[in-house]
Design an enzyme around this catalytic site. Structure first.
Site, PDB file in Angstrom:
ATOM      1  N   SER A 239       5.564 -64.670 -40.071  1.00  0.00           N
ATOM      2  CA  SER A 239       5.024 -63.560 -40.852  1.00  0.00           C
ATOM      3  C   SER A 239       4.147 -64.099 -41.981  1.00  0.00           C
ATOM      4  O   SER A 239       4.391 -65.184 -42.507  1.00  0.00           O
ATOM      5  CB  SER A 239       6.170 -62.724 -41.446  1.00  0.00           C
TER       6      SER A 239
ATOM      7  N   GLY B 267       9.249 -67.564 -37.355  1.00  0.00           N
ATOM      8  CA  GLY B 267       8.997 -67.472 -38.791  1.00  0.00           C
ATOM      9  C   GLY B 267       7.531 -67.376 -39.150  1.00  0.00           C
ATOM     10  O   GLY B 267       7.067 -68.002 -40.100  1.00  0.00           O
TER      11      GLY B 267
ATOM     12  N   ASP C  30      19.247 -70.982 -28.749  1.00  0.00           N
ATOM     13  CA  ASP C  30      18.933 -71.777 -29.931  1.00  0.00           C
ATOM     14  C   ASP C  30      20.089 -72.719 -30.232  1.00  0.00           C
ATOM     15  O   ASP C  30      21.029 -72.375 -30.926  1.00  0.00           O
ATOM     16  CB  ASP C  30      18.651 -70.846 -31.116  1.00  0.00           C
TER      17      ASP C  30
ATOM     18  N   ILE D  47       6.967 -62.501 -34.992  1.00  0.00           N
ATOM     19  CA  ILE D  47       6.716 -61.780 -36.241  1.00  0.00           C
ATOM     20  C   ILE D  47       7.687 -60.613 -36.363  1.00  0.00           C
ATOM     21  O   ILE D  47       7.733 -59.735 -35.500  1.00  0.00           O
ATOM     22  CB  ILE D  47       5.251 -61.273 -36.280  1.00  0.00           C
TER      23      ILE D  47
ATOM     24  N   ASP E 240      16.193 -62.863 -28.743  1.00  0.00           N
ATOM     25  CA  ASP E 240      15.763 -63.721 -29.849  1.00  0.00           C
ATOM     26  C   ASP E 240      16.996 -64.440 -30.418  1.00  0.00           C
ATOM     27  O   ASP E 240      18.001 -63.793 -30.733  1.00  0.00           O
ATOM     28  CB  ASP E 240      15.121 -62.806 -30.917  1.00  0.00           C
TER      29      ASP E 240
HETATM   30  O1  13P Z   1      10.990 -65.796 -36.089  1.00  0.00           O
HETATM   31  C1  13P Z   1      11.173 -64.605 -36.171  1.00  0.00           C
HETATM   32  C2  13P Z   1      12.049 -63.928 -35.194  1.00  0.00           C
HETATM   33  O2  13P Z   1      12.675 -64.840 -34.348  1.00  0.00           O
HETATM   34  C3  13P Z   1      10.560 -63.752 -37.233  1.00  0.00           C
HETATM   35  O3  13P Z   1       9.984 -64.506 -38.267  1.00  0.00           O
HETATM   36  P1  13P Z   1       9.515 -63.792 -39.645  1.00  0.00           P
HETATM   37  O4  13P Z   1      10.731 -63.584 -40.477  1.00  0.00           O
HETATM   38  O5  13P Z   1       8.561 -64.731 -40.294  1.00  0.00           O
HETATM   39  O6  13P Z   1       8.853 -62.510 -39.259  1.00  0.00           O
HETATM   40  O1  G3H Z   2      14.830 -64.421 -36.622  1.00  0.00           O
HETATM   41  C1  G3H Z   2      15.327 -63.376 -36.993  1.00  0.00           C
HETATM   42  C2  G3H Z   2      14.654 -62.086 -36.661  1.00  0.00           C
HETATM   43  O2  G3H Z   2      13.771 -61.701 -37.691  1.00  0.00           O
HETATM   44  C3  G3H Z   2      15.683 -61.039 -36.353  1.00  0.00           C
HETATM   45  O3  G3H Z   2      16.410 -60.723 -37.497  1.00  0.00           O
HETATM   46  P1  G3H Z   2      17.867 -60.024 -37.398  1.00  0.00           P
HETATM   47  O4  G3H Z   2      18.791 -61.085 -36.888  1.00  0.00           O
HETATM   48  O5  G3H Z   2      18.138 -59.587 -38.805  1.00  0.00           O
HETATM   49  O6  G3H Z   2      17.727 -58.876 -36.435  1.00  0.00           O
HETATM   50 ZN    ZN Z   3      13.136 -66.716 -35.178  1.00  0.00          ZN
HETATM   51 ZN    ZN Z   4      17.000 -72.282 -34.710  1.00  0.00          ZN
END
Ligand code: 13P
Ligand code: G3H
Ligand code: ZN
Ligand code: ZN
Length: 331
Positions: free
Chosen positions: A236, A234, A116, A277, A94
């Site tokens: 959630s 994003g 990204d 999420i 991620d």
């Molecule tokens: O985009 C996310 C992880 O890459 C998570 O988004 P949320 O913070 O809305 O759960």
């Molecule tokens: O987009 C971010 C994710 O919620 C992961 O968060 P983190 O970088 O705090 O592990």
């Molecule tokens: Zn994200």
């Molecule tokens: Zn980005």
């Protein structure tokens, strides 16, 4: 020595996304950092027969150790077999921010990576994404790119305001980079405070209602790259019942606002085939831990509060798969 995701029994996103776009649902991408989160995700996805993307951020790799995470993913494949249902599992990086990080993940069993480059100039984003795609595709690994910037904290970069994805860029970006999916910015953002109260209206129950997502931009994107897999970060929803439990048990979360579930349902029925999420899971775990500790002040066995947190997380994910993303029954 490099470890391929194929040796771990994982899959890339190719077929998974093609089916999701075709079927009008989104595959859940849930972040994990520890055993309980992993258990909750897998149990929920097996019980709902949903494909799943296990997401690891660079912060998660630092927190939990890359070797342990890789072996947890290997264990995940065996564990779901034990549970009696073989669901497709993707191990995904991620918010990768450098070629080196993406390469390290590809060499260590990841079947999908996100590069990204959205915080760079357009041309730099193209060049960086293309570099990652070339290495990834040589190893059968899928790549997610991003165009547009989400508001909030992302890759340790704080963006005050989001910059929506420009539809006129997507076709060129996809063609020149060769990415397999594209994360876009249409009004979602990371964390539990996605909108200020001033940006929201109040419904009759006094609940803050955020502005709708920019579905016009999504439609424009879909016209330009028909059927191409789109990703929403994003996403959630920040359930108020969880926030209330947190606050009733010593927490202090003010003006938390997320993306309403009906907005996500609508997005999932389009070319959006992966929905990220994380924050909702954090809220569910925190609420359960705070309440359990408050209710049982003499308890000090971590299993006694991490267990309920895991079970609450599992219920949340089952609900997402069944009632929001539509991924239940699609494994
Ligand atoms: O985009 C996310 C992880 O890459 C998570 O988004 P949320 O913070 O809305 O759960
Ligand atoms: O987009 C971010 C994710 O919620 C992961 O968060 P983190 O970088 O705090 O592990
Ligand atoms: Zn994200
Ligand atoms: Zn980005």
């Amino acid at each position: 020595m490099a470890v391929s995701y194929k040796d771990l029994g994982l899959t890339n996103t190719k077929e998974m996304f093609a089916k999701a776009v075709e079927g009008g649902y989104a595959v859940p991408a849930y972040n994990f950092n520890n055993l309980e989160q992993m258990q909750a995700i897998l149990q929920a996805c097996v019980e709902t027969k949903s494909p799943v993307i296990l997401q690891v951020s660079s912060g998660a790799r630092k927190y939990a150790n890359a070797t342990l995470l890789r072996n947890m993913a290997r264990g995940a494949v065996e564990y779901v077999k034990e549970l009696g249902c073989e669901i497709p599992i993707v191990l995904h990086l991620d918010h990768g921010d450098t070629f080196e990080l993406c390469k390290d993940c590809i060499d260590n069993g990841f079947s999908s990576v996100m590069i990204d480059g959205s915080h760079h100039s357009y041309e730099e984003n193209v060049a960086l994404t293309k570099q990652v795609v070339e290495y990834a595709h040589a190893h059968g690994v899928s790549v997610e790119g991003e165009l547009g910037v989400l508001a909030g904290v992302e890759d340790d970069v704080v963006a005050e305001e989001s910059t929506y994805t420009r539809p006129e860029e997507v076709e060129d970006f996809v063609k020149r980079t060769g990415v397999d999916s594209l994360a876009i910015s249409i009004g979602t953002s990371h964390g539990a405070h996605k909108f200020t109260p001033e940006q929201c209206t109040k419904n009759e129950d006094g609940v803050l209602v955020p502005p709708p997502l920019k579905f016009d931009i999504l439609e424009e994107i879909e016209k330009r790259i028909p059927g191409f897999p789109i990703v929403l970060h994003g996403s959630s929803s920040v359930p108020m019942d969880q926030v209330e439990v947190i606050n009733a048990n010593g927490g202090d979360l003010k003006a938390a606002v997320g993306i309403p579930e009906d907005q996500l349902r609508k997005a999932a029925s389009s070319a959006v085939c992966k929905i990220n999420i994380d924050s909702d899971g954090r809220l569910a775990m925190t609420a359960a831990i705070r309440k359990t500790m408050n209710d049982n002040p003499a308890e000090f066995d971590p299993r006694k509060y991490l267990g309920p947190a895991r079970d609450s997380l599992k219920e949340l994910y089952k609900h997402k798969n069944e009632n929001v993303l539509g991924s239940a029954g699609k494994a």
